[in-house]
Scaffold this motif. Structure first.
Motif, PDB file in Angstrom:
ATOM      1  N   GLY A  99      68.627 100.928  79.144  1.00 44.30           N
ATOM      2  CA  GLY A  99      69.684 101.541  78.321  1.00 44.30           C
ATOM      3  C   GLY A  99      69.106 102.701  78.596  1.00 44.30           C
ATOM      4  N   ILE A 100      70.287 103.639  77.477  1.00 50.52           N
ATOM      5  CA  ILE A 100      70.087 105.200  77.642  1.00 50.52           C
ATOM      6  C   ILE A 100      69.153 105.649  77.193  1.00 50.52           C
ATOM      7  N   GLU A 158      68.336 118.917  92.849  1.00 50.78           N
ATOM      8  CA  GLU A 158      68.908 118.908  91.910  1.00 50.78           C
ATOM      9  C   GLU A 158      68.756 118.803  90.494  1.00 50.78           C
ATOM     10  N   ARG A 216      73.931 112.960  98.579  1.00 53.56           N
ATOM     11  CA  ARG A 216      73.716 113.798  99.739  1.00 53.56           C
ATOM     12  C   ARG A 216      72.847 112.992 100.925  1.00 53.56           C
ATOM     13  N   SER A 256      62.981 102.283  87.977  1.00 53.72           N
ATOM     14  CA  SER A 256      63.990 102.142  87.945  1.00 53.72           C
ATOM     15  C   SER A 256      64.576 102.865  86.646  1.00 53.72           C
ATOM     16  N   THR A 257      64.202 103.650  86.909  1.00 49.41           N
ATOM     17  CA  THR A 257      64.793 105.413  85.660  1.00 49.41           C
ATOM     18  C   THR A 257      65.455 105.925  86.096  1.00 49.41           C
ATOM     19  N   THR A 258      66.214 106.803  86.058  1.00 46.73           N
ATOM     20  CA  THR A 258      66.522 108.316  86.400  1.00 46.73           C
ATOM     21  C   THR A 258      66.845 109.021  85.345  1.00 46.73           C
ATOM     22  N   VAL A 300      67.586 106.541  81.619  1.00 51.12           N
ATOM     23  CA  VAL A 300      68.680 106.103  81.898  1.00 51.12           C
ATOM     24  C   VAL A 300      68.449 104.349  83.005  1.00 51.12           C
ATOM     25  N   GLY A 301      68.154 103.567  82.660  1.00 54.62           N
ATOM     26  CA  GLY A 301      67.266 102.439  83.570  1.00 54.62           C
ATOM     27  C   GLY A 301      67.604 101.398  82.948  1.00 54.62           C
ATOM     28  N   PRO A 302      66.914  99.738  83.176  1.00 54.25           N
ATOM     29  CA  PRO A 302      67.870  98.660  82.888  1.00 54.25           C
ATOM     30  C   PRO A 302      68.089  98.432  81.304  1.00 54.25           C
ATOM     31  N   ARG A 309      62.996 106.171  90.027  1.00 52.19           N
ATOM     32  CA  ARG A 309      63.786 105.826  89.459  1.00 52.19           C
ATOM     33  C   ARG A 309      64.335 104.541  90.850  1.00 52.19           C
ATOM     34  N   GLU A 310      63.124 104.684  91.649  1.00 50.94           N
ATOM     35  CA  GLU A 310      62.449 103.827  92.633  1.00 50.94           C
ATOM     36  C   GLU A 310      62.205 102.275  92.201  1.00 50.94           C
ATOM     37  N   LEU A 368      76.247 120.544  93.935  1.00 55.39           N
ATOM     38  CA  LEU A 368      75.693 121.612  93.372  1.00 55.39           C
ATOM     39  C   LEU A 368      76.771 122.772  93.683  1.00 55.39           C
ATOM     40  N   HIS A 408      70.745 107.002  94.384  1.00 59.80           N
ATOM     41  CA  HIS A 408      70.276 107.825  93.330  1.00 59.80           C
ATOM     42  C   HIS A 408      71.294 109.273  93.700  1.00 59.80           C
ATOM     43  N   ARG A 454      67.571 122.661  89.721  1.00 56.98           N
ATOM     44  CA  ARG A 454      68.965 123.345  90.032  1.00 56.98           C
ATOM     45  C   ARG A 454      69.208 123.439  88.472  1.00 56.98           C
ATOM     46  N   ARG A 455      70.138 121.634  87.962  1.00 56.56           N
ATOM     47  CA  ARG A 455      70.381 121.940  86.981  1.00 56.56           C
ATOM     48  C   ARG A 455      70.172 122.524  85.530  1.00 56.56           C
ATOM     49  N   PRO A 483      76.068 103.398  78.040  1.00 60.36           N
ATOM     50  CA  PRO A 483      75.532 102.308  76.683  1.00 60.36           C
ATOM     51  C   PRO A 483      75.627 100.561  76.733  1.00 60.36           C
ATOM     52  N   THR A 494      60.181 115.471  92.024  1.00 62.01           N
ATOM     53  CA  THR A 494      61.455 114.395  92.414  1.00 62.01           C
ATOM     54  C   THR A 494      61.214 114.174  93.775  1.00 62.01           C
ATOM     55  N   LEU A 538      76.107 103.518  84.068  1.00 57.75           N
ATOM     56  CA  LEU A 538      74.491 104.342  84.095  1.00 57.75           C
ATOM     57  C   LEU A 538      74.611 105.132  83.001  1.00 57.75           C
ATOM     58  N   ILE A 567      75.481  98.822  80.060  1.00 56.06           N
ATOM     59  CA  ILE A 567      73.949  98.542  80.317  1.00 56.06           C
ATOM     60  C   ILE A 567      73.266  97.101  79.548  1.00 56.06           C
ATOM     61  N   PRO A 610      71.798  94.985  82.915  1.00 59.68           N
ATOM     62  CA  PRO A 610      70.891  95.340  82.763  1.00 59.68           C
ATOM     63  C   PRO A 610      71.095  95.946  83.990  1.00 59.68           C
ATOM     64  N   GLY A 622      72.528  99.138  84.992  1.00 61.74           N
ATOM     65  CA  GLY A 622      71.966 100.788  84.445  1.00 61.74           C
ATOM     66  C   GLY A 622      70.668 100.878  85.172  1.00 61.74           C
ATOM     67  N   THR A 623      70.218 100.262  86.442  1.00 57.63           N
ATOM     68  CA  THR A 623      69.431 100.232  87.195  1.00 57.63           C
ATOM     69  C   THR A 623      70.101 100.707  88.807  1.00 57.63           C
ATOM     70  N   PRO A 624      69.362 101.695  88.521  1.00 61.08           N
ATOM     71  CA  PRO A 624      69.783 102.687  89.403  1.00 61.08           C
ATOM     72  C   PRO A 624      69.636 102.679  90.878  1.00 61.08           C
TER      73      PRO A 624
END
Lengths: 468, 409
Positions: free
Chosen positions: B102-103, B254, A438, B83-85, B98-100, B35-36, A233, A403, B257-258, A388, B115, A385, A391, A395, A398-400
């Motif tokens: 795709g976007i 984050e 962070r 699993s998606t952010t 974004v996840g397995p 995202r978890e 940031l 983070h 703030r973004r 496309p 969050t 990530l 991913i 997949p 595409g799996t975070p």
């Protein structure tokens, strides 16, 4: 027994660059390091500035090799997909003494063959960098000082060296060297390497290797540099690398963007005896925060993501110490300061030239080789990530997983395999950025350790060095 | 999928409860993303009881509480994607997922940020020394032990003396690790007396008050922790292979703030009113993101309020608005107040205050300009533990009269 044309001792950025160059030239090469990974010493703590060499000593070897290396590494990074951000740098003068030093620096840049530096007045400085603290008097703009991902550079050189046939022998401290007409015999804990030629790129240990060969040309004094990495940031607070104006009294610290999207503040410069003391100190951290508050006040309001320290291999000489002993079939590459990342490819070229001039011949033909495609770790790049197609292909990309740094499971998995597979969690961090963010593992720490243990077949306890 | 009416970011207690309220109010579809790999947030790895007391009126373990909230939300029609952010929420409210798979860019009518918060790690606390393995936060330790059954170590130092620090001691014990010291910079612990006593006497864990961790030592693995007595300056080197940094929560702000949300200096969370409305219409914020280190139950109640308001607002077709009301601030030794925007005509049920130091029973006074609006008796306060003050204390404020300040009399 491993028999090779050349043994390169030290797999930092310089050793890897030399090994790569010689392997491509057709030499059989053994690349040795006492650490379990390449770039795990001084190189990993590099600030990641791609230098022009504008402020090096005119006429020095460093001046020549940094200027040459800047172009070579820029091209190499582009080919290998290593992140470079063309930020430019700004030296900011905050007092009379610093202001008075700027014209001489401009002249020095000229003498180094760098013609694009330019003096800026206070208003120009302010308009370039509106978040600077009050009191900036004037500045010197150096548009070709950029930032680069330092970890990927070493990894790419090592990967290409291995691809060109080099043997990578890690976790192999050199215990003894026996040199004679038949070349050099390097005794390692589990094996002996017999090499016709020896290149010493041992960084902090370069004088010790030198001494094993009977040379006493320089002494390495570890110079510790503590650095603070600020949260992403904070990245909006600056555009350029903010360099200090060196004066007789102090060298000052820099504030720099990183290719990972953070802001770096540092380094300190402390001469030490202990070649392993990479601890940060209260005094070091406080001094950096004081300096940072003056340069970029809003920076110190942001969170600190990491504190670390590196040891530069300073010597009593100002210039690089690159010496050939043709009779001994030995090249020593010492005193390579923080500019060594930039100059690495030029140093390798120079070393290859010295060997060639000494009549070294290689057992194989030159190899056609191209830079490897490195994982895109830069914020300016398209990360898996964000990709496309990537991913869709798998997949796991595409799996975070991490983070904070936006690292996918697929990337951490990949880091555990291949010729340059990560040997430990530090290696995973440098190959993927996972856990560098962070939260420092609050969210992903357990997941990453479990995944790495699974992928490498290692025990999680040994990965995290849990005492038995 | 079709665009969700509301996108909820985060599947902890606040996000799940808000989503469920929206679904109950008839808003469809409601999509929660996390995202978890598993929904439920931090309670998933808090294996002690006491969850649900404030919102469900019963006591559950953390994992059971998380499972309950997930089941209830799904049962009421909420969709959860794991699993998606969420990488970005544009000015037009379009959110990038974004996840397995795709976007994907979705266009919800409103986005609710839940969050959460994390503990500051060692680096952010600027603890100097080496960088060995064996350095944890509580959240990391809990996942290490409870979710992944990874080995920890033998001897630990725990930094902090809030509830969460005592929870860390229990987690360490569960993993076969002895806690050799707890260290707090404050003059005493910040938990319930019975926990502190049971830990000190029953588990024989000494609490070092007015002390701080001044350095870590160890190459490869942690070997020792320097503990400095802040009163004498004396430093003792304590042998330990593990150190756990607890508490010191910071919002995971984050994305907020973004998105350009105004952030409060005191909490580092978005400025919100009682309904979770922020400085940006169409974007709400709830839970630990707004008030880090709050209990799961309080986070859930905040999510419930935000979900109810947003559900009614969307159903009535009204236009969404930003946080409305007067700024509310605090004077030392008060450290923060939530919500930090309040409408005197429709005040929150209560304001949550935190102090920077231990205080005895005191009166809190609300003033606008020089004028006193009201006062309320407080029980003794403990740093980082919230104290409730009835929002009615703001009722007499002039809607055009500017900031209301709360202070201790």
């Amino acid at each position: 027994m491993v028999e090779v044309d050349v043994a390169v001792v030290g797999a930092g950025v310089v050793g890897c660059a030399v090994a790569r160059h010689l392997a491509i030239d057709g030499a059989s090469v053994a690349l040795l390091d006492r650490a379990a990974d390449v770039g795990d010493g001084t190189s990993k703590a590099n600030t990641g500035v791609l230098h022009t060499g504008f402020d090096t000593e005119p006429g020095s070897l460093e001046s020549r090799l940094v200027a040459r290396g800047h172009g070579l590494l820029t091209d190499y990074a582009a080919a290998a997909g290593i992140a470079v951000e063309r930020t430019g740098a700004l030296l900011v003068a905050w007092d009379d003494e610093q202001e008075a030093a700027l014209p001489a620096l401009l002249a020095k840049a000229d003498a180094n063959g760098y013609a694009s530096a330019r003096l800026l007045d206070a208003a120009e400085v302010r308009s370039c960098e509106p978040h600077l603290g009050p009191g900036a008097r004037s500045g010197l703009s150096v548009p070709d000082e950029w930032v680069i991902d330092p970890w990927s550079v070493t990894l790419a050189f090592a990967t290409e060296a291995v691809g060109a046939g080099a043997r990578l022998l890690l976790a192999t401290p050199v215990e003894k060297i026996v040199s004679g007409d038949g070349g050099h015999e390097l005794e390692l804990p589990d094996c002996v390497v017999r090499a016709q030629w020896l290149v010493n790129a041992a960084g902090l240990g370069a004088d010790r290797i030198d001494a094993l060969l009977g040379h006493h040309d320089f002494t390495v004094t570890p110079r510790r540099g503590q650095l603070l990495v600020f949260d992403k940031l904070a990245r909006r607070l600056l555009c350029r690398i903010l360099l200090p104006v060196p004066t007789a009294r102090t060298k000052g610290v820099l504030v720099s963007p990183t290719t990972w999207g953070n802001v770096l503040l540092g380094p300190t410069a402390e001469d030490l005896e202990d070649r392993t003391d990479t601890a940060s100190t209260t005094g070091g951290i406080e001094g950096l925060l004081r300096a940072g508050r003056r340069v970029l006040p809003a920076l110190v309001d942001e969170e600190v993501t990491a504190v670390y320290a590196g040891l530069r291999s300073a010597t009593e000489h100002r210039d690089y110490q690159v010496r050939l002993d043709a009779g001994q079939r030995y090249v020593s590459v010492g005193g390579i300061r923080s500019t060594g990342l930039t100059s690495s490819l030029a140093v390798a070229e120079h070393v290859a030239g010295l060997l060639d001039g000494a009549g070294a011949g290689w057992s194989g033909p030159a190899v056609s080789s191209a830079p490897p495609v490195m994982p895109p770790l830069g914020e300016s790049q398209v990360r898996p990530l964000q990709d496309p197609d990537r991913i869709a292909s798998d997949p796991a990309y595409g799996t975070p997983l991490c983070h904070c740094e936006q690292v996918s499971r697929g990337e951490v998995r990949d880091a555990c395999h291949g010729a340059l597979a990560a040997a430990d969690l530090g290696g995973v961090r440098r190959r993927t950025r996972a856990m560098n963010g962070r939260c420092q593992g609050f969210y992903c720490g357990a997941e990453v350790v479990a995944l790495v243990a699974d992928e490498t077949g290692s025990d999680p306890g040994s990965l995290t060095r849990v005492p038995r | 999928m079709s665009d969700p009416a509301v996108l909820v970011v985060g599947s902890g207690p606040a996000g799940l409860t808000a989503a469920r309220e929206l679904a109950v109010a008839g808003v469809r579809p409601v999509l929660v993303v996390d995202r978890e790999v598993e929904a439920g947030g931090v309670p998933r790895h808090c294996d002690h009881t006491g969850f649900g007391l404030q919102d469900l009126r019963r006591s559950l373990s953390g994992p059971a509480y998380a499972r309950h909230l997930v089941r209830r939300a799904v049962g009421d029609g909420v969709a959860i994607r794991l699993s998606t952010t969420v990488t970005c929420v544009g000015d037009d409210g379009a959110a990038t997922l974004v996840g397995p798979g795709g976007i994907e860019v979705v266009h919800p009518r409103a986005v609710l940020l839940a969050t959460g918060a994390r503990e500051r790690p060692r680096s952010a606390r600027l603890v100097p020394g080496d960088r060995p393995a064996g350095v944890f936060t509580t959240g990391q330790l809990q996942q290490w032990v409870l979710l992944r059954q990874l080995p920890v170590g033998r001897r630990a130092v725990v930094v902090g003396a809030e509830h969460v620090a005592y929870s860390a001691v229990l987690t360490l014990r569960h993993a076969g690790v002895a806690t050799v010291a707890m260290v707090t910079e404050l003059p005493r612990h910040q938990t319930v007396g019975a926990f502190a006593l049971a830990t000190r006497v029953g588990l024989r864990v000494p609490l070092r008050t007015s002390s701080r961790v001044a350095g870590l030592h160890g190459h490869g693995r942690l070997e020792a922790v320097d503990v400095e007595d802040l009163l004498t300056g004396a430093v003792e080197r304590v042998a330990a292979d593990t150190v756990v940094f607890t508490g010191d929560w910071i919002p995971d702000h984050e994305l907020a703030r973004r998105c350009g949300l105004t952030v409060e200096r005191a909490t580092l969370g978005p400025r919100t009113d009682r309904w979770g409305r922020t400085s940006r219409p169409g974007l709400l914020a709830v839970g630990n993101l707004v008030h880090p280190g709050e209990t799961a139950g309080r986070a859930a109640l905040g999510g419930r309020d935000a979900g109810r308001w947003l559900g009614a607002d969307l159903s009535s077709g009204a236009t969404q608005v930003a946080a409305r009301g007067l700024p509310v601030t605090v004077a030392r030794p008060l450290a923060s107040v939530v919500p930090s925007v309040a409408d005197p005509g429709d005040p929150p049920r209560r304001l949550l205050l935190r102090t920077a130091e231990f205080t005895g029973r005191r009166l809190v006074v609300a003033r606008q300009g020089g004028r006193e609006l009201g006062r309320h008796g407080l029980r003794h306060s403990v740093p980082n533990r919230s104290l409730g003050v009835p929002g009615a204390i703001l009722r007499g404020a002039d809607p055009d009269g500017g900031t209301v300040e709360l202070s201790l009399a």
